[in-house]
Design an enzyme around this catalytic site. Structure first.
Site, PDB file in Angstrom:
ATOM      1  N   HIS A 112       0.737  -0.986   0.293  1.00 45.63           N
ATOM      2  CA  HIS A 112      -0.060   0.100  -0.555  1.00 45.63           C
ATOM      3  C   HIS A 112       1.598   1.529  -0.118  1.00 45.63           C
ATOM      4  O   HIS A 112       0.317   2.297  -0.519  1.00 45.63           O
ATOM      5  CB  HIS A 112      -1.116  -0.015   1.052  1.00 45.63           C
ATOM      6  CG  HIS A 112      -1.917   1.295   1.384  1.00 45.63           C
ATOM      7  ND1 HIS A 112      -3.250   1.026   0.486  1.00 45.63           N
ATOM      8  CD2 HIS A 112      -1.534   2.533   2.267  1.00 45.63           C
ATOM      9  CE1 HIS A 112      -3.552   2.326   1.158  1.00 45.63           C
ATOM     10  NE2 HIS A 112      -3.041   3.205   1.493  1.00 45.63           N
ATOM     11  N   GLU A 113       1.800   1.421   1.172  1.00 45.02           N
ATOM     12  CA  GLU A 113       2.657   2.440   0.727  1.00 45.02           C
ATOM     13  C   GLU A 113       3.318   2.695  -0.340  1.00 45.02           C
ATOM     14  O   GLU A 113       3.867   4.085  -0.748  1.00 45.02           O
ATOM     15  CB  GLU A 113       3.566   2.298   2.275  1.00 45.02           C
ATOM     16  CG  GLU A 113       3.177   1.918   3.487  1.00 45.02           C
ATOM     17  CD  GLU A 113       1.675   4.152   3.372  1.00 45.02           C
ATOM     18  OE1 GLU A 113       2.932   4.980   3.555  1.00 45.02           O
ATOM     19  OE2 GLU A 113       0.957   3.697   3.610  1.00 45.02           O
TER      20      GLU A 113
ATOM     21  N   HIS B 108       1.732   4.261  -2.706  1.00 44.14           N
ATOM     22  CA  HIS B 108       1.501   6.113  -2.983  1.00 44.14           C
ATOM     23  C   HIS B 108       3.005   6.559  -3.155  1.00 44.14           C
ATOM     24  O   HIS B 108       2.240   7.297  -4.235  1.00 44.14           O
ATOM     25  CB  HIS B 108       1.552   6.261  -1.422  1.00 44.14           C
ATOM     26  CG  HIS B 108       0.318   5.616  -0.827  1.00 44.14           C
ATOM     27  ND1 HIS B 108      -1.169   6.489  -1.505  1.00 44.14           N
ATOM     28  CD2 HIS B 108      -0.057   5.738   0.737  1.00 44.14           C
ATOM     29  CE1 HIS B 108      -1.534   6.243   0.114  1.00 44.14           C
ATOM     30  NE2 HIS B 108      -1.383   5.844   0.910  1.00 44.14           N
TER      31      HIS B 108
ATOM     32  N   GLU C 213      -6.078   6.981  -0.974  1.00 42.64           N
ATOM     33  CA  GLU C 213      -6.617   5.622  -0.426  1.00 42.64           C
ATOM     34  C   GLU C 213      -6.865   4.223  -1.455  1.00 42.64           C
ATOM     35  O   GLU C 213      -5.901   3.755  -0.680  1.00 42.64           O
ATOM     36  CB  GLU C 213      -7.249   6.259   0.659  1.00 42.64           C
ATOM     37  CG  GLU C 213      -6.588   6.162   1.806  1.00 42.64           C
ATOM     38  CD  GLU C 213      -4.732   5.451   2.560  1.00 42.64           C
ATOM     39  OE1 GLU C 213      -5.675   4.704   3.002  1.00 42.64           O
ATOM     40  OE2 GLU C 213      -4.494   6.097   2.077  1.00 42.64           O
TER      41      GLU C 213
HETATM   42 ZN   LIG Z   1      -2.504   4.983   2.826  1.00 39.07          ZN
END
Ligand SMILES: [Zn+2]
Length: 248
Positions: A110-111, A114, A174
């Protein structure tokens, strides 16, 4: 000045005035700030796990020019991040929730997503557009990072905890990071189903609390997040190639 770039995997067009080189230099400056504020962990087993999972996620991430670095910080704060340019930080406090390699892969997928999607640069570009980041705009033009710019960047990159500014990513960003992160963890050899389990464990912490850990406040776990992850699961499972050496 007008810039538009395309996000890998999702193909979305985004507003982005900031060159990757400048974004990476801000990422390095912010990472140096975090290193000054938090001691590195000395837990060799945990460090080895963070490095291994980080490298596996990095190996499938589409981030040209990245100089990957993985650091486990000793802190009870529940947090993890990936800065532009591939600087990954994990706080020991989040390991209680990630539990194993696959759980950590869900967070790092997830990170890293980003960072790959340049969400920090997008957010800085949006704030320039509405005139909230004069200093950042000046610095972007001169390609020189001042400490004030680094502070603004820290907030934009989602790790404002080092300057005490809480600025959650937009729901859209997100969601995009969840989707790309799921694909990355699957390609890196981790069962994407574990992402649902991780977010559910985090969500349990949210219940009945006024103020949860930093990571939860900037990454609220709603029913929508879990539903979306389940919706993307078939695509992710098709790309899942177990490597057979996960430590449970
Ligand atoms: Zn996030």
């Amino acid at each position: 000045m007008v810039g538009c770039t395309t996000v890998p995997e999702t193909g979305r067009s985004q507003l982005n005035f900031i060159s990757p080189a400048y974004e990476f230099s801000l990422g390095k400056a912010v990472f140096a700030d975090v290193k000054r504020q938090y001691p590195a962990s000395r837990d060799t087993n945990a460090i080895a796990m963070v490095t291994k999972v980080g490298q596996r996620i990095a190996s499938v991430a589409n981030l040209p020019g990245a100089e990957w670095e993985f650091v486990l910080f000793e802190s009870s704060e529940v947090n993890a991040f990936c800065l532009p340019g591939g600087k990954i930080g994990v706080f020991t406090g989040i390991l209680r929730y990630t539990k194993d390699e696959a759980g950590l892969a869900a967070v790092l997928g997830h990170e890293v997503a980003h960072a790959v999607a340049h969400h920090g640069a997008e957010r800085m570009s949006q704030s320039m557009l509405i005139g909230l980041a004069g200093a950042a705009l000046e610095a972007a033009i001169s390609e020189r990072a001042s400490s004030r710019t680094a502070a603004a960047a820290a907030a934009a990159f989602g790790i404002g905890m080092i300057i005490g500014v809480e600025l959650p990513h937009s729901r859209a960003n997100e969601s995009e990071a969840d989707r790309i992160g799921l694909l990355y963890m699957a390609r890196a050899g981790y069962n994407p189903a574990e992402a649902v389990n991780f977010w559910q464990r985090m969500g349990e912490q949210e219940k009945g609390k006024k103020s949860g850990p930093w990571f939860l406040r900037t990454h609220p776990v709603g029913e929508q997040r879990i539903e979306d992850l389940k919706k993307w699961m078939i695509e992710a499972q098709l790309q899942y190639r177990p490597r057979g050496n996960e430590v449970k």
